[in-house]
Design a protein around this motif. Structure first.
Motif, PDB file in Angstrom:
ATOM      1  N   ALA A   1     -10.100  -0.454  -5.558  1.00 57.97           N
ATOM      2  CA  ALA A   1     -10.201   0.072  -4.193  1.00 57.97           C
ATOM      3  C   ALA A   1     -10.448  -1.045  -3.194  1.00 57.97           C
ATOM      4  N   SER A   2     -11.043  -2.147  -3.663  1.00 57.23           N
ATOM      5  CA  SER A   2     -11.343  -3.283  -2.785  1.00 57.23           C
ATOM      6  C   SER A   2     -10.272  -4.365  -2.835  1.00 57.23           C
ATOM      7  N   SER A   3      -9.122  -4.092  -3.423  1.00 57.89           N
ATOM      8  CA  SER A   3      -8.139  -5.130  -3.738  1.00 57.89           C
ATOM      9  C   SER A   3      -7.696  -5.919  -2.517  1.00 57.89           C
ATOM     10  N   ARG A   4      -7.128  -7.084  -2.774  1.00 56.42           N
ATOM     11  CA  ARG A   4      -6.630  -7.959  -1.706  1.00 56.42           C
ATOM     12  C   ARG A   4      -5.619  -7.220  -0.822  1.00 56.42           C
ATOM     13  N   LEU A   5      -4.665  -6.540  -1.470  1.00 55.57           N
ATOM     14  CA  LEU A   5      -3.621  -5.877  -0.693  1.00 55.57           C
ATOM     15  C   LEU A   5      -4.174  -4.690   0.088  1.00 55.57           C
ATOM     16  N   ASP A   6      -5.099  -3.937  -0.506  1.00 58.37           N
ATOM     17  CA  ASP A   6      -5.744  -2.850   0.219  1.00 58.37           C
ATOM     18  C   ASP A   6      -6.472  -3.378   1.451  1.00 58.37           C
ATOM     19  N   GLN A   7      -7.224  -4.432   1.246  1.00 63.25           N
ATOM     20  CA  GLN A   7      -8.020  -4.965   2.346  1.00 63.25           C
ATOM     21  C   GLN A   7      -7.141  -5.412   3.506  1.00 63.25           C
ATOM     22  N   LYS A   8      -6.063  -6.119   3.199  1.00 65.65           N
ATOM     23  CA  LYS A   8      -5.238  -6.685   4.265  1.00 65.65           C
ATOM     24  C   LYS A   8      -4.226  -5.682   4.834  1.00 65.65           C
ATOM     25  N   LEU A   9      -3.370  -5.131   3.962  1.00 66.50           N
ATOM     26  CA  LEU A   9      -2.254  -4.323   4.450  1.00 66.50           C
ATOM     27  C   LEU A   9      -2.684  -2.940   4.926  1.00 66.50           C
TER      28      LEU A   9
ATOM     29  N   ILE B   1      -0.526  -1.776   8.251  1.00 63.04           N
ATOM     30  CA  ILE B   1       0.937  -1.676   8.267  1.00 63.04           C
ATOM     31  C   ILE B   1       1.454  -0.935   7.039  1.00 63.04           C
ATOM     32  N   ALA B   2       0.555  -0.592   6.112  1.00 67.38           N
ATOM     33  CA  ALA B   2       0.909   0.198   4.928  1.00 67.38           C
ATOM     34  C   ALA B   2      -0.101   1.323   4.784  1.00 67.38           C
ATOM     35  N   THR B   3       0.353   2.457   4.258  1.00 66.34           N
ATOM     36  CA  THR B   3      -0.570   3.572   4.028  1.00 66.34           C
ATOM     37  C   THR B   3      -1.182   3.524   2.636  1.00 66.34           C
ATOM     38  N   SER B   4      -0.535   2.856   1.707  1.00 62.48           N
ATOM     39  CA  SER B   4      -1.096   2.676   0.373  1.00 62.48           C
ATOM     40  C   SER B   4      -0.428   1.472  -0.279  1.00 62.48           C
ATOM     41  N   VAL B   5      -1.134   0.883  -1.239  1.00 62.98           N
ATOM     42  CA  VAL B   5      -0.598  -0.252  -1.990  1.00 62.98           C
ATOM     43  C   VAL B   5      -1.025  -0.102  -3.441  1.00 62.98           C
TER      44      VAL B   5
END
Length: 938
Positions: free
Chosen positions: A314-322, A328-332
């Motif tokens: 839930a804390s992932s790099r992509l979650d945090q940024k995107l 700019i993203a609703t989910s990763v």
């Protein structure tokens, strides 16, 4: 049995507060992952029969049940060209009777109260599993040995033809979902022609059409010998007890050929590949795929942890940024799909509506490049490792099922030849370093990738099945068998079966009067906890459908002292899982914590529930995610039906007329004040009860919980009130509501009606009678549409309990060309059952035996106990309700069950919702003599 202590009332008595208890010490730091790994142990004994069968036995006396799992070292990667899907088709055939047990295998399993029973096939293995009462172990060993050594004489051409149709409907069911065709393209892009992993386990329609009796015979002989199998027994059994029974039933089965599972190298793409697919999706998604090493490779853990840090946590790099920061993203997502010989590493992002997908792709590639170059931090690696190990600890409470102890042992033995592989694997999670992950990412994720963009649009024409006869094939006698049956074997009797001993439940109060229900389970060092608020989806006003759900989601998106990112990281360090959810009647916040980290985990839980920030930027992000999710629900056939049926049953103004996902217009206008007001009215201590199942004693648990919630005071505003009026009467004659979903290879049929049943008044008789009509695999409607006709992968009917109403709902996904016929068949089955052909003596005996004998297995885990405690409270049942069920079930007769179901279900009271291709379906429906209304998705 009921707890006998001064603070525990009789089942219907009022509750009293516990005396003050000195608070237990709270650890200042989370327990290190190395200590957690040492808690994971599955001691077992191993022996091998002369015919090569490997047997593993793990003794676990927590409940009178044994998990039985048989793994065959053969999967879809071992299928020759032109035979794709055959391993999975054969798995289905193994459930259709043997030479000494004719008919469906589920019949015999239900007679002994088996739970967690199924079979699965993947690329690398086929397995069969069930958890059975200890007294039924000898019988189930006979059954598994009969499948292994005495199958072919029972496999007829008719059985093959029927299960071919069932499997093809299973394929349609998966393919019919939005994005359901993506995986086929990924495999074809990553793996070259001839590679064992190029095709999926479900296979192709054409190859399934072509499967012959000769294929059945050869596959069984070549792959299902005892020397190609692992048998695991985990539970209330010792190796000394098990060995004589295993030798008795499996020892005389002859060895088969030496099976050498297909070898496979990890391919490397010569150059980047890309593809654009169109489907019934609500938003564009962009994905990258790489072929990587699989389960047997030393780099497995580095790839897995690396994926978790990048996009799995839930804390992932992509979650945090995107998602959180740049929005700019609703989910990763990112992670490893690990198979025996190879793996697939995937990174995906769903593009926020209105954002250019190219921007997301560019940013995704930039973030990946930074991550690959620099690697993760030490803290990220530890959080990912703790998350993995904590999940393993939770899963190992179960002896069988899809992921319990038996599966863990069988997986290691089958894939690596080492039943202790799980321990070595977990030790690697505890010792993996950022440098290990960085070098592995650099080795594999810098190679060419397959890029796939999935965007809204019309999908390509669907590959449908063709019958053998339509191809000009020769008509084959359905009674033709794969082999001549062997000598008759005698089915052993069932031994003494133990009654359910449900954990003692103690009811206490916190300092502020909040009621708490507690039970102790010591199988794993875990504390399961639920805060249950008298709210639920029924708390939404008609003009605000989805508000409750938005509030519950926003609880996890930051507090007044911690951001959503910080909350996610804190949970991962502790190995805690804190989730929100709801039913029609209750809103819940649940926590599964490592008991060693219970104090700080409770601190997080308290902060989330009492101090949500409802921050404006987080609200806008969640709003966009929710609106996108609703649009996706409106594309999914099951989601479409779920959004339509409640208002058809209850009328639009009833509190139970929920709209799956919520009302788009309402969600678009919800403000922070709306959320805060809902929380103050509904999520408050005077509307809350606490439920706990833990390995720790109440004297240790209570002060920790009281410290967090015992001083919590209700706000000054009045508590919320639900406004239940009279529900509308069910119709006197049936009607059909058709939702057009073009190009659907299947139609989803959902039939519903309100019933006069009361969840507090003999509902158990209705549920038992429904086992015969629609409640399980052997039910009449499933056996008719699936096993007799082959039109569906599975059909179910259920009385859906809620506090104020009990609808009866049938769900039947069927092949499109049989939509009208299926509704006719369902009406015939229901009408016959409610008419003169009620519960037979055989059905009664099987149903009661299954319900009584299955009770110990049904409540094996702490999560099952927690759920039962909450249901008991919701429906006003006594604390020892589960222990009263066996006597109640034994009192039923065919007549009493017939009377209960006939007073509940009306054969003419249906509203049928059909989601399918109207061009194919409506002409079928128009012939049925019922009014047909065509509507749009809601």
């Amino acid at each position: 049995m009921l707890a006998a202590c001064a603070t525990t009332p009789a089942p219907e008595a009022s509750v009293a507060p516990l005396a003050p208890v000195e608070a237990a010490a709270v650890p200042a730091e989370p327990v290190p992952v190395t200590s957690l790994v040492r808690q994971v142990s599955i001691p077992h004994e191993k022996f091998t029969l002369e015919n090569g069968l490997t047997v593993l036995v793990h003794e676990d006396r927590k409940a009178p049940v044994v998990g039985v799992s048989v793994w065959y070292n053969v999967g879809s990667k071992d299928e020759p060209k032109g035979k794709t899907g055959f391993a999975h088709l054969f798995e289905h055939l193994m459930f259709n009777g043997t030479e000494n047990l004719p008919g469906d295998y589920f019949k015999y399993l239900q007679q002994i109260g088996a739970t967690d029973l199924n079979g699965t096939t993947n690329f690398d293995r086929t397995n069969y599993f069930q958890t059975v009462p200890t007294g039924a172990l000898e019988r189930v060993l006979f059954m598994e040995s009969d499948r292994m050594g005495h199958l072919l004489g029972a496999v007829s051409q008719g059985v093959l033809d029927n299960q071919r149709g069932v499997v093809q409907n299973e394929k349609r069911q998966g393919d019919n979902r939005p994005g359901g065709l993506v995986f086929y393209e990924v495999l074809k892009a990553l793996f070259p022609e001839g590679h064992p992993y190029r095709h999926s386990p479900i296979g192709s329609m054409a190859d399934l059409d072509a499967a012959s009796m000769a294929d059945v015979r050869n596959w069984f002989v070549d792959n299902y010998g005892p020397n190609n199998a692992v048998l695991v027994l985990a539970g209330d059994i010792s190796a000394a007890q098990a060995r004589p029974m295993v030798e008795k039933y499996f020892g005389n089965i002859k060895r088969g050929p030496v099976n050498e599972p297909a070898q496979a190298t990890v391919p490397v793409l010569g150059a980047p590949k890309s593809m654009v697919m169109k489907d019934n999706v609500a938003a564009v998604s962009v994905s990258r795929y790489w072929p990587v090493p699989g389960l047997l490779d030393p780099q497995l853990v580095a790839l897995d942890v690396g994926g978790s840090v990048l996009g799995g946590l839930a804390s992932s790099r992509l979650d945090q940024k995107l998602v959180r920061e740049e929005k700019i993203a609703t989910s990763v997502s990112a992670g490893l799909f690990a198979f025996q010989r190879v793996g697939v590493f995937n990174v995906s992002a769903t593009v926020k509506p209105g954002v250019d997908p190219a921007v997301v792709e560019q940013r995704l590639d930039q973030l990946m490049a930074e991550y690959i170059a620099n690697g993760p931090t030490e803290d990220e690696v530890r959080r990912a490792s703790v998350d993995e190990v904590a999940g393993r600890i939770r899963g190992l409470e179960q002896v069988g099922g899809f992921g319990g102890k038996a599966v863990t042992l069988a997986e290691g033995q089958t894939y690596t030849g080492d039943s202790d592989w799980y321990a070595k694997n977990l030790a690697t999670y505890a010792s993996i370093t950022p440098a290990d992950i960085r070098s592995t990412m650099q080795q594999w994720l810098t190679k060419p990738a397959f890029s796939l963009t999935l965007e809204p649009g019309q999908r390509a024409p669907y590959e449908e099945a063709k019958s053998v006869a339509a191809k000009g094939g020769k008509k084959i006698d359905p009674n033709t068998r794969a082999a001549k049956p062997g000598p008759k074997r005698e089915l052993p009797p069932v031994g003494q079966l133990s009654e359910l001993d449900f954990p003692d439940v103690t009811v206490t109060r916190l300092s502020n009067g909040v009621e708490m229900h507690y039970a102790q389970r010591s199988a794993v060092p875990i504390t399961q906890m639920a805060l249950s608020f008298n709210a639920g989806e029924a708390a939404d006003a008609n003009s605000a459908r989805g508000l409750q759900s938005m509030v519950m989601t926003m609880l996890e998106e930051g507090t007044t002292s911690m951001s959503s990112q910080q909350l996610a990281e804190a949970q991962e360090r502790l190995g805690a899982e804190i989730d929100t959810g709801s039913s029609l009647d209750r809103s819940t916040v649940t926590m599964s914590a490592l008991s060693a980290n219970l104090g700080p985990s409770l601190g997080l839980l308290g902060d989330i529930v009492k101090n949500p920030a409802f921050a404006a930027d987080e609200l806008e992000r969640v709003r966009t995610q929710r609106l996108t999710a609703i649009k996706q629900i409106q594309k999914d056939p099951n989601g479409i039906a779920q959004r339509i049926l409640p208002s058809l049953l209850f009328g639009t103004d009833h509190p139970y007329a929920v709209l799956a996902g919520g009302d788009e217009a309402a969600i678009a206008r919800f403000s922070r004040d709306d959320l805060a007001t809902f929380k103050d009215r509904w999520l408050r201590p005077d509307r809350m009860k606490i439920f706990v199942v833990s390995d720790r004693p109440l004297s240790e648990i209570q002060p920790l919980i009281d410290a967090q919630f015992g001083q919590w005071a209700a706000p000054a505003v009045p508590a919320g009130v639900k406004n239940f009026g009279a529900a509308p009467a069910r119709p006197a004659s049936p009607r059909i509501v058709l939702v057009n979903r073009p190009d659907s290879p299947q139609s989803v049929i959902v039939g519903g009606q309100l019933t006069p049943a009361d969840p507090r008044d003999n509902i158990e008789a209705v549920q038992a009678a429904n086992d015969v009509l629609g409640g399980n695999f052997l039910s009449r409607i499933n056996m008719d549409l699936r096993e007799a006709k082959g039109w569906s992968y599975g059909v179910r009917g259920s009385a859906q309990l809620s506090e104020k109403a009990v609808p009866y709902v049938i769900s039947a996904p069927v092949q499109a060309d049989r939509t009208g016929d299926s509704i006719v068949a369902l009406n015939e089955q229901v009408g016959s059952f409610l008419g003169g052909k009620g519960v037979t003596s055989e059905e009664l005996g099987r149903t009661i035996a299954n319900r009584v004998s299955g009770l110990p297995g049904q409540y094996e885990t702490s999560s099952a106990v927690l759920s039962a405690m909450m249901s008991n409270d919701l429906y006003g049942r006594p604390l020892n309700y589960q222990e009263t069920l066996a006597a109640k079930y034994r009192s039923y007769t065919s007549s009493s069950l017939d009377q209960a179901i006939r007073a509940t279900v009306d054969p003419k009271g249906w509203v049928w919702v059909v989601v399918g291709d109207a061009a194919k379906v409506k002409p079928q429906l128009d012939k049925l003599g019922m009014p047909v209304e065509v509507v749009q998705p809601r």
